[in-house]
Design a protein around this motif. Structure first.
Motif, PDB file in Angstrom:
ATOM      1  N   ALA A 186       0.764  -1.138  -0.042  1.00 36.34           N
ATOM      2  CA  ALA A 186      -0.100   0.127  -0.022  1.00 36.34           C
ATOM      3  C   ALA A 186       0.673   1.235   0.154  1.00 36.34           C
ATOM      4  CB  ALA A 186      -0.861   0.132   1.248  1.00 36.34           C
ATOM      5  N   THR A 187       1.925   1.218   0.778  1.00 38.76           N
ATOM      6  CA  THR A 187       2.966   2.537   0.905  1.00 38.76           C
ATOM      7  C   THR A 187       3.538   2.471  -0.454  1.00 38.76           C
ATOM      8  OG1 THR A 187       3.524   1.666   2.883  1.00 38.76           O
ATOM      9  CG2 THR A 187       4.838   3.280   1.913  1.00 38.76           C
ATOM     10  N   ALA A 188       3.828   1.769  -1.493  1.00 35.41           N
ATOM     11  CA  ALA A 188       4.277   1.705  -2.642  1.00 35.41           C
ATOM     12  C   ALA A 188       3.508   2.230  -3.683  1.00 35.41           C
ATOM     13  CB  ALA A 188       4.841   0.704  -3.127  1.00 35.41           C
ATOM     14  N   ARG A 189       2.217   1.815  -3.448  1.00 35.89           N
ATOM     15  CA  ARG A 189       1.114   2.551  -4.293  1.00 35.89           C
ATOM     16  C   ARG A 189       0.726   3.837  -3.972  1.00 35.89           C
ATOM     17  NH1 ARG A 189      -3.987  -1.710  -3.717  1.00 35.89           N
ATOM     18  NH2 ARG A 189      -4.764  -0.075  -4.805  1.00 35.89           N
ATOM     19  N   MET A 190       0.699   4.393  -2.659  1.00 39.90           N
ATOM     20  CA  MET A 190       0.466   5.670  -2.500  1.00 39.90           C
ATOM     21  C   MET A 190       1.431   6.577  -2.980  1.00 39.90           C
ATOM     22  SD  MET A 190      -1.483   5.470   1.467  1.00 39.90           S
ATOM     23  CE  MET A 190       0.018   4.367   2.178  1.00 39.90           C
ATOM     24  N   ALA A 191       2.827   6.032  -2.937  1.00 39.88           N
ATOM     25  CA  ALA A 191       4.069   6.864  -3.369  1.00 39.88           C
ATOM     26  C   ALA A 191       4.016   7.109  -4.806  1.00 39.88           C
ATOM     27  CB  ALA A 191       5.456   5.985  -2.981  1.00 39.88           C
ATOM     28  N   ALA A 192       3.226   5.947  -5.394  1.00 34.23           N
ATOM     29  CA  ALA A 192       3.263   6.044  -7.032  1.00 34.23           C
ATOM     30  C   ALA A 192       2.326   7.079  -7.342  1.00 34.23           C
ATOM     31  CB  ALA A 192       3.119   4.817  -7.738  1.00 34.23           C
ATOM     32  N   GLU A 193       1.040   7.175  -6.649  1.00 39.35           N
ATOM     33  CA  GLU A 193       0.012   7.868  -7.100  1.00 39.35           C
ATOM     34  C   GLU A 193       0.266   9.510  -6.652  1.00 39.35           C
ATOM     35  OE1 GLU A 193      -3.341   6.143  -5.224  1.00 39.35           O
ATOM     36  OE2 GLU A 193      -3.161   4.118  -6.611  1.00 39.35           O
ATOM     37  N   ARG A 217     -13.314   6.220   3.297  1.00 39.58           N
ATOM     38  CA  ARG A 217     -12.215   5.967   3.150  1.00 39.58           C
ATOM     39  C   ARG A 217     -11.989   6.765   1.785  1.00 39.58           C
ATOM     40  NH1 ARG A 217      -9.455   3.322  -0.962  1.00 39.58           N
ATOM     41  NH2 ARG A 217     -11.430   2.412  -1.677  1.00 39.58           N
ATOM     42  N   PRO A 218     -10.801   7.759   2.237  1.00 38.75           N
ATOM     43  CA  PRO A 218     -10.324   8.488   0.839  1.00 38.75           C
ATOM     44  C   PRO A 218      -9.792   7.711  -0.138  1.00 38.75           C
ATOM     45  CG  PRO A 218      -8.894   8.713   2.891  1.00 38.75           C
ATOM     46  CD  PRO A 218      -9.842   7.886   3.169  1.00 38.75           C
ATOM     47  N   PRO A 219      -9.769   8.319  -1.348  1.00 39.39           N
ATOM     48  CA  PRO A 219      -8.992   7.375  -2.489  1.00 39.39           C
ATOM     49  C   PRO A 219      -7.442   7.506  -2.058  1.00 39.39           C
ATOM     50  CG  PRO A 219     -10.763   9.176  -3.280  1.00 39.39           C
ATOM     51  CD  PRO A 219     -10.479   9.208  -1.909  1.00 39.39           C
ATOM     52  N   SER A 220      -6.971   8.288  -1.344  1.00 41.73           N
ATOM     53  CA  SER A 220      -5.647   8.372  -1.205  1.00 41.73           C
ATOM     54  C   SER A 220      -4.989   7.056  -0.491  1.00 41.73           C
ATOM     55  CB  SER A 220      -4.910   9.429  -0.522  1.00 41.73           C
ATOM     56  OG  SER A 220      -5.809   9.852   0.522  1.00 41.73           O
ATOM     57  N   ARG A 221      -5.934   6.411   0.345  1.00 44.42           N
ATOM     58  CA  ARG A 221      -5.432   5.042   1.058  1.00 44.42           C
ATOM     59  C   ARG A 221      -5.980   3.987   0.366  1.00 44.42           C
ATOM     60  NH1 ARG A 221      -7.607   1.364   4.302  1.00 44.42           N
ATOM     61  NH2 ARG A 221      -9.438   2.185   4.801  1.00 44.42           N
ATOM     62  N   PRO A 222      -5.188   3.389  -0.378  1.00 44.30           N
ATOM     63  CA  PRO A 222      -5.443   2.164  -1.412  1.00 44.30           C
ATOM     64  C   PRO A 222      -6.164   1.114  -0.380  1.00 44.30           C
ATOM     65  CG  PRO A 222      -3.336   2.712  -1.499  1.00 44.30           C
ATOM     66  CD  PRO A 222      -3.613   3.408  -0.180  1.00 44.30           C
TER      67      PRO A 222
END
Length: 241
Positions: free
Chosen positions: A80-87, A213-218
């Protein structure tokens, strides 16, 4: 496990440094060959030990003094951290955990996906907040699915307590977003209670309750499995006053 300076230390702050009750339990899981390789190669540049011996210069750590940095406490295996960093490549993520396989996996994901905005801290986030971060240096704080310590006698081990909020208030800049999430309802209620009562934070929800849940949290795979079983996840979004 790793040569000095080439990987995370087993006990970066030293067992003598902290005598308080901790909110986490170190896990001794096997490190895969890929995780170990990522740690050996990438740790000197993208990782650091939380030893409590000096301040962390976030601008130097991320090679960008203008980059806003969010602290994430506990990231599991880092997907999830990697996805948030990419987005959100314009935000740095300072991800802290004590789980060596997860540290290696997050570094591996960051390299594979070309993520330059992830740094990994090894050790106790309390020491980091209390002794190593400058006032107002963080633009946000994320605490996703911390250990709920469900037994009543263990509630004192829960991370989100008034004392923790006092400590976090220093490094958090005014307006910084504090985002917590849990699937354990009693802990969610406690989080809401202590955050609402603290004068340094205000709920972003006008009704004073939980947030969608905000979109920023996968949505993670495990979270999705829980939702399919009827479990509820509680998000809390507060801002530093």
């Amino acid at each position: 496990m790793f040569p000095p300076g080439q990987g995370p230390a087993a006990d970066p702050a030293g067992s003598h440094h902290e005598r308080r009750i901790r909110s986490f339990q170190p896990r001794r899981s096997r490190v895969t060959a890929g995780q170990r390789d990522a740690l050996l190669r990438l740790w000197p540049e993208w990782g650091f030990d939380i030893d409590g011996l000096g301040h962390v210069d976030l601008g130097a750590l991320f090679s960008d003094p203008e980059l806003p940095v969010v602290l994430e406490i506990g990231f599991g295996m880092g997907e999830a951290t990697a996805r948030m960093a990419a987005e959100d490549p314009d935000t740095g993520i300072l991800a802290v955990d004590v789980h060596t396989p997860g540290q290696g996996n997050l570094l591996r994901l960051a390299e594979r996906n070309g993520l330059r905005n992830v740094r990994v801290g090894n050790g106790d986030a309390i020491i980091l907040l209390r002794e190593m971060l400058a006032p107002g240096s963080l633009s946000g704080l994320r605490v996703y699915f911390p250990d709920p310590w469900p037994k009543k006698r263990h509630h004192k081990r829960r991370l989100v307590q008034p004392e923790f909020l006092d400590l976090a208030a220093g490094p958090l800049a005014p307006g910084a977003l504090v985002h917590c999430a849990t699937d354990w309802e009693p802990y969610a209620e406690q989080m809401l209670e202590v955050l609402t009562a603290h004068p340094g934070y205000e709920n972003t929800r006008p009704d004073g309750g939980f947030a969608p849940r905000p979109p920023s949290r996968p949505l993670t795979r495990f979270e999705g499995q829980g939702l399919d079983k009827g479990h509820r996840v509680y998000d809390l979004l507060f801002r530093r006053r």
